[in-house]
Write a protein that holds these residues in place. Structure first.
Motif, PDB file in Angstrom:
ATOM      1  N   ARG A   1     -11.154   0.537  -5.541  1.00 11.75           N
ATOM      2  CA  ARG A   1     -10.467  -0.586  -6.021  1.00 11.75           C
ATOM      3  C   ARG A   1      -9.506  -0.154  -7.279  1.00 11.75           C
ATOM      4  O   ARG A   1      -9.427  -0.998  -8.322  1.00 11.75           O
ATOM      5  CB  ARG A   1     -11.538  -1.644  -6.527  1.00 11.75           C
ATOM      6  N   ASN A   2      -8.904   0.613  -7.157  1.00 13.05           N
ATOM      7  CA  ASN A   2      -7.793   1.292  -8.146  1.00 13.05           C
ATOM      8  C   ASN A   2      -6.279   1.136  -7.781  1.00 13.05           C
ATOM      9  O   ASN A   2      -5.481   1.637  -8.267  1.00 13.05           O
ATOM     10  CB  ASN A   2      -8.067   2.859  -8.490  1.00 13.05           C
ATOM     11  N   GLY A   3      -6.143   0.485  -6.279  1.00 12.35           N
ATOM     12  CA  GLY A   3      -4.898   0.035  -6.035  1.00 12.35           C
ATOM     13  C   GLY A   3      -4.285   1.122  -5.285  1.00 12.35           C
ATOM     14  O   GLY A   3      -3.072   0.976  -4.720  1.00 12.35           O
TER      15      GLY A   3
ATOM     16  N   GLY B   1       3.724  -1.114  -4.290  1.00 13.13           N
ATOM     17  CA  GLY B   1       3.843  -2.122  -3.692  1.00 13.13           C
ATOM     18  C   GLY B   1       4.737  -2.104  -2.503  1.00 13.13           C
ATOM     19  O   GLY B   1       4.814  -2.966  -1.541  1.00 13.13           O
ATOM     20  N   ARG B   2       4.762  -0.814  -1.814  1.00  9.32           N
ATOM     21  CA  ARG B   2       5.211  -0.453  -0.355  1.00  9.32           C
ATOM     22  C   ARG B   2       4.243   0.312   0.158  1.00  9.32           C
ATOM     23  O   ARG B   2       3.684   1.408  -0.552  1.00  9.32           O
ATOM     24  CB  ARG B   2       6.535   0.178  -0.675  1.00  9.32           C
ATOM     25  N   ASP B   3       3.987   0.186   1.432  1.00  5.85           N
ATOM     26  CA  ASP B   3       2.903   0.998   2.143  1.00  5.85           C
ATOM     27  C   ASP B   3       3.692   2.478   2.465  1.00  5.85           C
ATOM     28  O   ASP B   3       4.886   2.486   2.941  1.00  5.85           O
ATOM     29  CB  ASP B   3       2.586   0.516   3.409  1.00  5.85           C
TER      30      ASP B   3
ATOM     31  N   ASP C   1      -0.615   1.783   0.997  1.00  4.18           N
ATOM     32  CA  ASP C   1       0.233   2.069  -0.252  1.00  4.18           C
ATOM     33  C   ASP C   1      -0.780   3.046  -1.176  1.00  4.18           C
ATOM     34  O   ASP C   1      -1.859   2.688  -1.822  1.00  4.18           O
ATOM     35  CB  ASP C   1       0.298   0.840  -1.076  1.00  4.18           C
ATOM     36  N   VAL C   2      -0.486   4.496  -0.907  1.00  4.11           N
ATOM     37  CA  VAL C   2      -1.210   5.455  -1.634  1.00  4.11           C
ATOM     38  C   VAL C   2      -0.681   5.466  -3.268  1.00  4.11           C
ATOM     39  O   VAL C   2      -1.550   5.699  -4.019  1.00  4.11           O
ATOM     40  CB  VAL C   2      -1.022   6.739  -1.053  1.00  4.11           C
TER      41      VAL C   2
END
Length: 272
Positions: A101-103, A56-58, A51-52
């Motif tokens: 760790r920024n999602g 919530g979706r790869d 997930d770039v």
């Protein structure tokens, strides 16, 4: 990889020609959708699903080797693709994970000329900045990535023929400390990482070729804290991947039948 955002892992099969792919969108054990996915050209390699854009979706991460660039598809098509800047010709992408760790998933590179690992930090627009990791010991080979200390940053797993397996735990400066896990017994091979006990820390899945047994090393703060035996894989079946297929917070094991288009899932919940 969760490609449709339903919190259950999906499956992407790759043909031996490395161009054709088949997507299975899953709802637990049920295939609810999917279809073919084809690389635009032979020089394109699908190097990972991650997930770039933090929706919530790869996403589909492609390496266009001859053009020395990465292109990220947020859908199974090139519409609204994220195109990263060209990279040095001696660089090779070797991993994907969230290192800051920024999602947003980031890219891990091996710089062949400098003998160093580098990280490109990304957000939903693309490239943000790069970083350089401290050199690793001679003879160490990267074999896996995962969050081995539960800090929501991706860490690195290395193997040395002389000293065995080592974990490098990373912080925002891309260094924290290293933990030596040691050698495994003869015949055992590292297979996958996943959170098999649901504690927020990735564990290590091992496979013994001769006995076909599967064992998990449960990780705690970068160390192997305990071991769990899953059992033996039946003949003509092989390990194909891991993912949370039933949305219970525990990684499960995907198996592929060797001589037919068939698969099954071991639902895992170590410690439940």
């Amino acid at each position: 990889a969760d490609l449709d955002g339903n919190a259950r892992s999906d499956v992407l099969w790759r043909h031996a020609n490395r161009i054709e792919h088949q997507l299975w969108l899953m709802n637990g054990p049920e295939i609810i959708g999917g279809g073919p996915l084809e690389a635009p050209a032979k020089s394109w390699r699908l190097i990972g699903l991650a997930d770039v854009d933090d929706d919530g979706r790869d996403d589909y991460v492609w390496w266009v080797k001859n053009e020395k660039r990465i292109e990220i598809w947020t859908e199974p098509s090139p519409e609204d693709a994220i195109v990263l800047p060209p990279h040095d010709k001696k660089w090779k992408p070797v991993g994907i994970g969230d290192f800051d760790r920024n999602g947003h998933a980031d890219i891990l590179w091996w710089d062949r000329s400098a003998k160093l690992y580098r990280i490109w930090l990304l957000n939903h627009f693309g490239f943000v900045r790069d970083g350089e990791l401290d050199p690793v010991e001679k003879g160490w080979k990267l074999v896996g990535t995962g969050d081995f200390d539960g800090d929501r940053r991706t860490d690195l797993l290395f193997r040395s023929a002389q000293t065995g397996y080592h974990v490098r735990l990373l912080n925002k400066e891309f260094t924290r400390r290293e933990e030596a896990l040691g050698q495994t017994e003869k015949g055992w091979k590292f297979a996958f990482t996943g959170d098999f006990d649901g504690d927020g820390t990735d564990d290590l899945l091992w496979y013994a070729k001769k006995s076909r047994e599967v064992v998990i090393w449960l990780m705690d703060d970068g160390e192997a804290d305990a071991e769990a035996v899953l059992g033996a894989v039946e003949k003509r079946w092989k390990l194909a991947g891991v993912g949370d297929f039933d949305d219970d917070g525990f990684s499960d094991v995907l198996l592929e039948y060797k001589s037919a288009v068939a698969a099954e899932v071991w639902l895992v919940g170590v410690g439940e």
